[in-house]
Structure formats: structure tokens, C-alpha cells
Design an enzyme around this catalytic site. Structure first.
Site, mmCIF file in Angstrom:
data_model
loop_
_atom_site.group_PDB
_atom_site.id
_atom_site.type_symbol
_atom_site.label_atom_id
_atom_site.label_comp_id
_atom_site.label_asym_id
_atom_site.label_seq_id
_atom_site.Cartn_x
_atom_site.Cartn_y
_atom_site.Cartn_z
ATOM 1 N N ASN A 51 0.730 -1.452 -0.089
ATOM 2 C CA ASN A 51 0.058 -0.053 0.005
ATOM 3 C C ASN A 51 0.965 1.254 0.048
ATOM 4 O O ASN A 51 1.434 1.679 0.929
ATOM 5 C CB ASN A 51 -0.933 0.096 1.227
ATOM 6 C CG ASN A 51 -1.947 1.127 1.612
ATOM 7 O OD1 ASN A 51 -1.836 2.181 0.611
ATOM 8 N ND2 ASN A 51 -2.666 0.934 2.289
ATOM 9 N N ARG B 169 -2.397 -1.800 -3.732
ATOM 10 C CA ARG B 169 -3.851 -1.449 -3.383
ATOM 11 C C ARG B 169 -3.612 -0.001 -4.393
ATOM 12 O O ARG B 169 -2.814 0.682 -4.078
ATOM 13 C CB ARG B 169 -3.809 -0.853 -2.038
ATOM 14 C CG ARG B 169 -4.932 0.191 -1.714
ATOM 15 C CD ARG B 169 -4.974 0.801 -0.281
ATOM 16 N NE ARG B 169 -6.132 1.580 -0.301
ATOM 17 C CZ ARG B 169 -6.194 2.376 0.589
ATOM 18 N NH1 ARG B 169 -5.198 2.909 1.269
ATOM 19 N NH2 ARG B 169 -7.394 3.322 0.686
ATOM 20 N N HIS C 201 -12.730 3.278 -0.313
ATOM 21 C CA HIS C 201 -12.687 1.829 1.064
ATOM 22 C C HIS C 201 -13.325 0.945 0.230
ATOM 23 O O HIS C 201 -13.793 0.062 1.173
ATOM 24 C CB HIS C 201 -13.449 2.541 2.114
ATOM 25 C CG HIS C 201 -12.916 3.613 2.864
ATOM 26 N ND1 HIS C 201 -13.800 4.530 3.519
ATOM 27 C CD2 HIS C 201 -11.569 3.739 3.287
ATOM 28 C CE1 HIS C 201 -12.764 5.430 4.217
ATOM 29 N NE2 HIS C 201 -11.521 4.887 4.046
ATOM 30 N N ARG D 28 -11.814 15.709 7.185
ATOM 31 C CA ARG D 28 -12.371 16.119 6.086
ATOM 32 C C ARG D 28 -13.790 16.438 6.532
ATOM 33 O O ARG D 28 -14.202 15.758 7.467
ATOM 34 C CB ARG D 28 -12.455 14.872 5.019
ATOM 35 C CG ARG D 28 -11.061 14.690 4.702
ATOM 36 C CD ARG D 28 -11.148 13.436 3.427
ATOM 37 N NE ARG D 28 -10.075 12.687 3.328
ATOM 38 C CZ ARG D 28 -9.894 11.664 3.258
ATOM 39 N NH1 ARG D 28 -11.058 10.686 3.395
ATOM 40 N NH2 ARG D 28 -8.934 10.990 3.155
ATOM 41 N N GLU E 11 -8.153 -5.223 5.291
ATOM 42 C CA GLU E 11 -8.070 -4.891 3.669
ATOM 43 C C GLU E 11 -6.907 -5.751 3.226
ATOM 44 O O GLU E 11 -6.793 -5.937 1.988
ATOM 45 C CB GLU E 11 -7.879 -3.535 3.644
ATOM 46 C CG GLU E 11 -8.963 -2.641 3.712
ATOM 47 C CD GLU E 11 -9.020 -1.092 4.006
ATOM 48 O OE1 GLU E 11 -8.499 -0.554 5.420
ATOM 49 O OE2 GLU E 11 -9.221 -0.376 3.195
#
Ligand code: ADP
Length: 403
Positions: free
Chosen positions: A12, A96, A185, A246, A389
């Protein structure tokens, strides 16, 4: 495709970091995991955990100039454990990739055309895709003979119907600039929705699930029979829920207003909404543990930030309940979703008429396993499902290279 080995290395790659895990897909065992951070700075750090041997964590602090040097340092750590990248046991490297646009609906064997396409998507993922590409190119230079597979964060959401994926703006402009809702996601939403079905003892095709991935980034997804039908993130990961830094949803006119009246540039507003908003903008902290601690001490700002966070979450649960029509489970996952019992309790409070409730005792238990926190016999299950993940990426990659 035939793979000789059973190991998959999952990478990743971020702009200044690389996270990795080596898994053995014969039994799903995690052999090693680690992280290189602050690549390109004087203070680079590599933390390697040799899980197969049960050895101690190893840390190095020395400048690592670029991704190529970072991956070489990772390869050296793996080799020291007898798990080198030259091992015939290594079947593939899985990467990823954040943005796969509309076209990448599945894990994809990386070719020159695939690289070019990921590059073409940079305008819609300016922060993430360049770093992902650097990671891929570096790994390909190291093992050019090995299958390298891209697993896209957007792929799970490509089943969204057009009426959920399109913004209500001029179609020609939207199409010319690829403006639509992609969602992110996806690997986590795919894994957690499937695990939730498993927890209910059902096939994913039989259940409708609302998945709430609440980490530093946060998103909600409506999953009908194993397929995503709506998700809260959009063109970028800014839309939707209140997140660590965010804003999530807001009136787009806030941007014009700030540009015209606060003389802020587009870059300044971008940074405000992505990095200085959400929980950190509201109360100065983005860690839910710290926010709860402050609330316990009577801090009003922390309480308001928590209430805004939960209010937005509740609105999405209601919206996705309506989108799905029938809901079998609401599943909480990621850092906040798995650990913050007060968030789960507050988000579900008052939804008894929808068949939703949380059992206070079950909800307060700490566990690393997937579990139900709704009272026995609830019409709709409330579940806590730890996401994984890396395992999901490795599973998808291994399925592709052994197909
Ligand atoms: P990401 O992968 O998006 O960086 P994670 O899924 O690891 O994030 O979630 C990180 C967040 O989880 C932290 O910022 C913190 O708010 C929250 N978190 C982690 N542990 C706990 C805990 N024990 N209680 C409450 N919140 C927690």
C-alpha cells in the site's frame, strides 16, 4: 494462470509511506508486516514485524531517499527472515490502487496498458494514484517476472446504478471531466459486508447490509445482496460522513462563498476541507479516544464535534435504509467503528422503529472478533466486524493468479 508459490505480498504505497504485509494464502497466515514512513526525508523510519518467526519488531531510522530504496529496505528485512522476494514461494505482489475509475471493476493483472490507464486517472486522484504508480513501478523493477496485480478501492462500487453514481449536473461537462461518484474504501466494504453475511449464517446474496467504515477517513455503503448500490464518498474521498480531518457533505456554495468573501484560493479551500475540517476542525482533535476523554471532562466543543459526527452518521443510516428497503444488518468497522462503543450507541439510538437497537452490555465488550451487539431477536442485526483490507487484497490477488 498458474502460480507456483502460495505467498502474496500486499503493498500500500502512499506519497511518503509504504505499508506491507506478506501472507501465506495456503492458510491465510500473516508472515510479516511493516511500514516505511517519511520517505524522502532525513527522518525516514522502517518498522518490520516478523510474524512468522514470532521475533521482535525491528526498527531502523535512517534516511530513505525514495520508494525504490524503501522497497529494497523492505526486501532486505524480509530476506533476513528467510522470506526474500526472490523466493519461489512468492506467487504475486498485490498493490492497493485508490482510483480505478469506472473501468476497473475487478482485481487486474498489471500490464503497460493498465499502468497507462491508472496514469490517465491521476486528475481525479492527484494525491493517491501517482504514489500507487511509483510503488507498482518499483516492485516491477524488483521482480519483473512476477504477476503484479492492482486491487482498486473503487472497484466494489462500480455496481452502483447510474442514478446513484451521477451528480445532477450538466451531463456533457460531467462526462468530459469524468465527474461522477466513484466511492472509496471498497476493499473494506466488500470484506465487511461478506463477513457480516457470514456472521448471520447467510450467503452474501441473501442479505442487505449498511456498512459504516469509520476510520480517520469514513464512508457508508448500502450493499444489496453482496453488491454496492450506494456509497457516501464521491468523486473524491471528501464527500459524505464527517471524518477525522475532512468535512464530508456541505453546500458546494461554501466554496464560492469562501473564494469570494475570504479571498481564499482553490488550493487553500481544498486544504481547509480535506485537512483542517471534520473532527479536527470542529474541536482540534481527530482521535475519537481523545474526544471522548474531553467529553468526560465536560468539554463542550468536543461534545458538539461528537454530536455533529453522530448526526451525519444517523442521516446516512436512514438514507441507506430507504435505499435498500429492507435491511438485515448495520455493520460498524475500522478504528472508530470497531472500538468506539459510544459512537455505535449514539448512532443507533432512537432507531427502534426501524428494528435497530444496541445491547449496552454487548456493545461495551472489547473484542477483536466479528460480533453482534444488538439484543437477541432484533429485527435488524447491529454488528462490529473488524476490517482486514490486506487479507482481502491478498485473497483477491491469489484468486486471480491461481484461476
Ligand atoms: P485509517 O486507516 O483511516 O488511518 P483507522 O481505521 O486505523 O484509520 O482508524 C483510526 C482512528 O480510529 C483514530 O483516529 C481514532 O479516532 C480511532 N480509534 C482507534 N482506536 C480507538 C479506540 N480504542 N477508541 C476510540 N477510537 C479509536
Amino acid at each position: 494462470m498458474t502460480a507456483n508459490g502460495t505467498r502474496v505480498l500486499v503493498l500500500n504505497s502512499g506519497s511518503s509511506s509504504v505499508k506491507y504485509q506478506l501472507l501465506d494464502m495456503a492458510d491465510g497466515a500473516r508472515l510479516a508486516a511493516g511500514l516505511v514512513e517519511r520517505i524522502g526525508e532525513q527522518t525516514s523510519r522502517l518498522v518490520h514485524t516478523p510474524l512468522a518467526t514470532g521475533g521482535d519488531k525491528r526498527e531502523q531510522e535512517a534516511p530513505i531517499a525514495d520508494h525504490s530504496a524503501a522497497l529494497q529496505a523492505v526486501a532486505a528485512e524480509l530476506a533476513a527472515d528467510g522470506l526474500g522476494l526472490d523466493s519461489p514461494e512468492l506467487a504475486a505482489i498485490g498493490h492497493r490502487v485508490v482510483h480505478g475509475g469506472k473501468q476497473f471493476t475487478e482485481p487486474t493483472l498489471i500490464t503497460d496498458e493498465v499502468l497507462a490507464e491508472i496514469e490517465r486517472l491521476i486528475p481525479v486522484a492527484p494525491l493517491h494514484n501517482p504514489a500507487n504508480l511509483t510503488g507498482i513501478r518499483t516492485a516491477m523493477a524488483l521482480r519483473p517476472d512476477l504477476p503484479q496485480v492492482a486491487v482498486f478501492d473503487t472497484a466494489f462500487h462500480t455496481t452502483m446504478p447510474e442514478h446513484a453514481a451521477r451528480y445532477a449536473i450538466d451531463v456533457a461537462t460531467a462526462d468530459a471531466y469524468r465527474v461522477r461518484r466513484y466511492g472509496f474504501h471498497g476493499t473494506s466494504h466488500a470484506y465487511v459486508s461478506r463477513k457480516t453475511a457470514e456472521l448471520l449464517g447467510k450467503d452474501p446474496s441473501e442479505v442487505n447490509v449498511i456498512v459504516l467504515h469509520l476510520g480517520n477517513g469514513a464512508s457508508a455503503t448500502a450493499v444489496a445482496g453482496g453488491r454496492c448500490v450506494d456509497t457516501s464518498m464521491g468523486l473524491t474521498p471528501l464527500e459524505g460522513l464527517v471524518m477525522g480531518t475532512r468535512s464530508g457533505d456541505l453546500d458546494p456554495a461554501v466554496i464560492f462563498h469562501l473564494a469570494r468573501n475570504a479571498s481564499m484560493s482553490i488550493d487553500e479551500i481544498d486544504s481547509l476541507l480535506n485537512k483542517k475540517s471534520g473532527l479536527i476542525g470542529l474541536c482540534g482533535d481527530n482521535d475519537m479516544r481523545e474526544i471522548r476523554r474531553r467529553i468526560d471532562e465536560g468539554d463542550e466543543r468536543a461534545k458538539l464535534a461528537f454530536d455533529i459526527y453522530v448526526h451525519r452518521l444517523k442521516k446516512y443510516i436512514g438514507a441507506y435504509y430507504a435505499v435498500l428497503g429492507r435491511v438485515d444488518a448495520v455493520a460498524f468497522t475500522a478504528g472508530v467503528g470497531e472500538n468506539a462503543a459510544p459512537v455505535r450507541e449514539a448512532a443507533i439510538a432512537g432507531l427502534e422503529e426501524l428494528g435497530l437497537a444496541v445491547d449496552a452490555g454487548l456493545n461495551a465488550e472489547h473484542s477483536g472478533s466479528a460480533r453482534l451487539v444488538s439484543p437477541a431477536g432484533s429485527r435488524v442485526a447491529v454488528a462490529v466486524v473488524p476490517t482486514d483490507e490486506e487479507l482481502e487484497i491478498a485473497t483477491q490477488v491469489y484468486a486471480l493468479v491461481t484461476a
